[in-house]
Write an enzyme that holds these catalytic residues in place. Sequence first.
Site, PDB file in Angstrom:
ATOM      1  N   ARG A   1      47.560  43.445  32.780  1.00 31.89           N
ATOM      2  CA  ARG A   1      48.130  42.385  31.745  1.00 31.89           C
ATOM      3  C   ARG A   1      47.394  42.549  30.443  1.00 31.89           C
ATOM      4  O   ARG A   1      46.156  42.779  30.458  1.00 31.89           O
ATOM      5  CB  ARG A   1      47.799  40.977  32.486  1.00 31.89           C
ATOM      6  CG  ARG A   1      49.060  40.480  33.112  1.00 31.89           C
ATOM      7  CD  ARG A   1      48.850  39.240  33.961  1.00 31.89           C
ATOM      8  NE  ARG A   1      48.135  38.224  33.083  1.00 31.89           N
ATOM      9  CZ  ARG A   1      47.985  37.056  33.704  1.00 31.89           C
ATOM     10  NH1 ARG A   1      48.288  36.563  34.757  1.00 31.89           N
ATOM     11  NH2 ARG A   1      47.382  35.973  32.947  1.00 31.89           N
TER      12      ARG A   1
ATOM     13  N   ARG B   1      48.939  22.102  32.567  1.00 31.33           N
ATOM     14  CA  ARG B   1      47.486  22.625  32.309  1.00 31.33           C
ATOM     15  C   ARG B   1      47.079  21.752  31.046  1.00 31.33           C
ATOM     16  O   ARG B   1      45.921  22.126  30.703  1.00 31.33           O
ATOM     17  CB  ARG B   1      47.669  24.266  31.481  1.00 31.33           C
ATOM     18  CG  ARG B   1      47.283  25.200  32.566  1.00 31.33           C
ATOM     19  CD  ARG B   1      47.627  26.292  31.497  1.00 31.33           C
ATOM     20  NE  ARG B   1      47.240  27.669  31.671  1.00 31.33           N
ATOM     21  CZ  ARG B   1      47.351  28.577  32.523  1.00 31.33           C
ATOM     22  NH1 ARG B   1      48.568  28.496  33.356  1.00 31.33           N
ATOM     23  NH2 ARG B   1      46.762  29.650  32.426  1.00 31.33           N
TER      24      ARG B   1
ATOM     25  N   ARG C   1      42.093  43.623  38.019  1.00 32.61           N
ATOM     26  CA  ARG C   1      43.368  43.397  38.487  1.00 32.61           C
ATOM     27  C   ARG C   1      44.463  44.512  38.085  1.00 32.61           C
ATOM     28  O   ARG C   1      44.436  44.990  36.824  1.00 32.61           O
ATOM     29  CB  ARG C   1      43.750  41.723  37.775  1.00 32.61           C
ATOM     30  CG  ARG C   1      45.023  41.838  38.530  1.00 32.61           C
ATOM     31  CD  ARG C   1      45.668  40.246  38.261  1.00 32.61           C
ATOM     32  NE  ARG C   1      45.344  39.520  36.872  1.00 32.61           N
ATOM     33  CZ  ARG C   1      45.560  38.283  36.640  1.00 32.61           C
ATOM     34  NH1 ARG C   1      45.789  37.460  37.528  1.00 32.61           N
ATOM     35  NH2 ARG C   1      45.164  37.763  35.612  1.00 32.61           N
TER      36      ARG C   1
ATOM     37  N   LYS D   1      45.041  31.965  42.243  1.00 34.89           N
ATOM     38  CA  LYS D   1      46.283  31.106  42.390  1.00 34.89           C
ATOM     39  C   LYS D   1      47.539  31.902  42.720  1.00 34.89           C
ATOM     40  O   LYS D   1      48.325  31.834  43.796  1.00 34.89           O
ATOM     41  CB  LYS D   1      46.565  30.291  41.056  1.00 34.89           C
ATOM     42  CG  LYS D   1      45.591  29.554  40.630  1.00 34.89           C
ATOM     43  CD  LYS D   1      45.721  28.551  39.059  1.00 34.89           C
ATOM     44  CE  LYS D   1      46.136  29.710  38.082  1.00 34.89           C
ATOM     45  NZ  LYS D   1      44.839  30.468  37.685  1.00 34.89           N
TER      46      LYS D   1
ATOM     47  N   ARG E   1      40.701  32.372  27.179  1.00 35.48           N
ATOM     48  CA  ARG E   1      41.358  31.543  28.290  1.00 35.48           C
ATOM     49  C   ARG E   1      40.264  30.563  29.072  1.00 35.48           C
ATOM     50  O   ARG E   1      40.974  29.477  29.444  1.00 35.48           O
ATOM     51  CB  ARG E   1      41.689  32.756  29.369  1.00 35.48           C
ATOM     52  CG  ARG E   1      42.878  33.486  28.526  1.00 35.48           C
ATOM     53  CD  ARG E   1      43.240  34.858  29.149  1.00 35.48           C
ATOM     54  NE  ARG E   1      43.811  34.742  30.583  1.00 35.48           N
ATOM     55  CZ  ARG E   1      43.749  35.500  31.517  1.00 35.48           C
ATOM     56  NH1 ARG E   1      43.195  37.025  31.163  1.00 35.48           N
ATOM     57  NH2 ARG E   1      44.055  35.422  32.792  1.00 35.48           N
TER      58      ARG E   1
HETATM   59  P1  AP5 Z   1      44.854  36.384  40.633  1.00 35.70           P
HETATM   60  O1  AP5 Z   1      45.350  35.603  42.154  1.00 35.70           O
HETATM   61  O2  AP5 Z   1      45.969  37.068  40.156  1.00 35.70           O
HETATM   62  O3  AP5 Z   1      44.304  34.917  39.892  1.00 35.70           O
HETATM   63  P2  AP5 Z   1      45.267  33.744  39.139  1.00 35.70           P
HETATM   64  O4  AP5 Z   1      44.392  32.364  39.516  1.00 35.70           O
HETATM   65  O5  AP5 Z   1      46.678  33.959  39.497  1.00 35.70           O
HETATM   66  O6  AP5 Z   1      44.779  34.315  37.619  1.00 35.70           O
HETATM   67  P3  AP5 Z   1      45.687  34.224  36.237  1.00 35.70           P
HETATM   68  O7  AP5 Z   1      44.813  35.196  35.504  1.00 35.70           O
HETATM   69  O8  AP5 Z   1      47.142  34.602  36.777  1.00 35.70           O
HETATM   70  O9  AP5 Z   1      45.668  32.791  35.818  1.00 35.70           O
HETATM   71  P4  AP5 Z   1      45.864  32.231  34.323  1.00 35.70           P
HETATM   72  O10 AP5 Z   1      46.064  31.027  34.449  1.00 35.70           O
HETATM   73  O11 AP5 Z   1      44.933  32.839  33.381  1.00 35.70           O
HETATM   74  O12 AP5 Z   1      47.330  33.351  33.828  1.00 35.70           O
HETATM   75  P5  AP5 Z   1      48.691  32.838  33.681  1.00 35.70           P
HETATM   76  O13 AP5 Z   1      49.488  33.582  34.228  1.00 35.70           O
HETATM   77  O14 AP5 Z   1      49.014  31.192  34.484  1.00 35.70           O
HETATM   78  O15 AP5 Z   1      43.434  36.899  41.170  1.00 35.70           O
HETATM   79  C1  AP5 Z   1      43.145  37.827  40.052  1.00 35.70           C
HETATM   80  C2  AP5 Z   1      42.348  39.085  40.767  1.00 35.70           C
HETATM   81  O16 AP5 Z   1      41.293  38.718  41.584  1.00 35.70           O
HETATM   82  C3  AP5 Z   1      43.381  39.826  41.471  1.00 35.70           C
HETATM   83  O17 AP5 Z   1      43.225  41.298  41.029  1.00 35.70           O
HETATM   84  C4  AP5 Z   1      43.174  39.458  42.766  1.00 35.70           C
HETATM   85  O18 AP5 Z   1      43.358  40.686  43.582  1.00 35.70           O
HETATM   86  C5  AP5 Z   1      41.729  39.356  42.927  1.00 35.70           C
HETATM   87  N1  AP5 Z   1      41.323  38.324  43.866  1.00 35.70           N
HETATM   88  C6  AP5 Z   1      41.916  37.075  44.070  1.00 35.70           C
HETATM   89  N2  AP5 Z   1      41.421  36.099  44.880  1.00 35.70           N
HETATM   90  C7  AP5 Z   1      40.312  36.774  45.199  1.00 35.70           C
HETATM   91  C8  AP5 Z   1      39.281  36.622  46.307  1.00 35.70           C
HETATM   92  N3  AP5 Z   1      39.113  35.464  46.970  1.00 35.70           N
HETATM   93  N4  AP5 Z   1      38.063  37.580  46.163  1.00 35.70           N
HETATM   94  C9  AP5 Z   1      38.133  38.653  45.662  1.00 35.70           C
HETATM   95  N5  AP5 Z   1      39.146  38.937  44.661  1.00 35.70           N
HETATM   96  C10 AP5 Z   1      40.193  38.155  44.589  1.00 35.70           C
HETATM   97  O19 AP5 Z   1      48.804  32.219  32.087  1.00 35.70           O
HETATM   98  C11 AP5 Z   1      48.909  33.072  31.237  1.00 35.70           C
HETATM   99  C12 AP5 Z   1      49.009  32.826  29.815  1.00 35.70           C
HETATM  100  O20 AP5 Z   1      50.392  31.851  29.799  1.00 35.70           O
HETATM  101  C13 AP5 Z   1      48.244  31.599  29.352  1.00 35.70           C
HETATM  102  O21 AP5 Z   1      46.931  32.036  28.905  1.00 35.70           O
HETATM  103  C14 AP5 Z   1      48.830  30.886  28.506  1.00 35.70           C
HETATM  104  O22 AP5 Z   1      48.965  31.413  27.180  1.00 35.70           O
HETATM  105  C15 AP5 Z   1      50.299  30.881  29.171  1.00 35.70           C
HETATM  106  N6  AP5 Z   1      50.612  29.642  29.819  1.00 35.70           N
HETATM  107  C16 AP5 Z   1      50.803  29.754  31.218  1.00 35.70           C
HETATM  108  N7  AP5 Z   1      51.122  28.419  31.788  1.00 35.70           N
HETATM  109  C17 AP5 Z   1      51.101  27.687  30.760  1.00 35.70           C
HETATM  110  C18 AP5 Z   1      51.060  26.286  30.454  1.00 35.70           C
HETATM  111  N8  AP5 Z   1      51.421  25.423  31.725  1.00 35.70           N
HETATM  112  N9  AP5 Z   1      50.755  25.695  29.140  1.00 35.70           N
HETATM  113  C19 AP5 Z   1      50.343  26.481  28.221  1.00 35.70           C
HETATM  114  N10 AP5 Z   1      50.406  27.774  28.316  1.00 35.70           N
HETATM  115  C20 AP5 Z   1      50.843  28.390  29.488  1.00 35.70           C
HETATM  116 ZN    ZN Z   2      48.504  33.939  38.315  1.00 37.51          ZN
END
Ligand code: AP5
Ligand code: ZN
Length: 213
Positions: A160, A88, A127, A13, A171
């Site tokens: 992270r 979410r 990452r 994402k 997660r």
């Molecule tokens: P990347 O693009 O960074 O992945 P992402 O989908 O953004 O994953 P996140 O870990 O950021 O998602 P998340 O939902 O767990 O975390 P969030 O910050 O939202 O890609 C990952 C890696 O893979 C990178 O190194 C990239 O280079 C590589 N890559 C990407 N695409 C690739 C491909 N096609 N092929 C190969 N490699 C690839 O949330 C964190 C925390 O915040 C949650 O756990 C929760 O506690 C809280 N939170 C956030 N939003 C909410 C909400 N709405 N409600 C409640 N709690 C929330």
């Molecule tokens: Zn992200």
Amino acid sequence: KRLILIGPPGSGKGTQSPIIKDEYCLCHLATGDMLRAAVAAKTPLGLKAKEAMDKGELVSDDLVVGIIDEAMKKPSCQKGFILDGFPRTVVQAQKLDEMLAKRGTKIDKVLNFAIDDAILEERITGRWIHPTSGRTYHSKFAPPKVPGTDDVTGEPLIQRKDDTAEVLKSRLEAFHRQTEPVIDYYSKKRVVAQLHADKPPKEVTAEVQKALS
Ligand code: AP5
Ligand code: ZN
């Protein structure tokens, strides 16, 4: 366009968001990024969110709905936006619908980053992030020119705190139990586009562009 990106941790994402943002001039609202900034700044919001985030659990609906409600008032978000990591839970989705209805708008498309859990540990543990710009690298799939260093500024990259194999398990559990129902919620509204998020980044970008054209 008004878009939602849904997918498990590491599904891409955050990697695709800047590309979509550049192409459609939208604002990118990532609740995870906003929460991490609040934690780093030790704001009251950050202090409330930290414990759940460290454990890989979701932060309360009220907190994140409040953040999004506030962020969507920005002038740059009036013509369109990308929601990355929100909603979410079904409650968050319902609150978002109410918020948009008040503004006389609705969601155009939900991009579902579909991918097998098995691939995600390697993506998450490899990452590396440049904290001030949000640029994201991967030690194997998208390595920086100099290991541990941002390509543009030369500044150090960080990992992270929740990017461990252990926290990833919680997660993923939160994703399947609380977030997958959100995909059903939007499927009933016929706005979901499926992406093959296990493909290389450029191929995923092409699928995104097709879904939005
Ligand atoms: P990347 O693009 O960074 O992945 P992402 O989908 O953004 O994953 P996140 O870990 O950021 O998602 P998340 O939902 O767990 O975390 P969030 O910050 O939202 O890609 C990952 C890696 O893979 C990178 O190194 C990239 O280079 C590589 N890559 C990407 N695409 C690739 C491909 N096609 N092929 C190969 N490699 C690839 O949330 C964190 C925390 O915040 C949650 O756990 C929760 O506690 C809280 N939170 C956030 N939003 C909410 C909400 N709405 N409600 C409640 N709690 C929330
Ligand atoms: Zn992200």
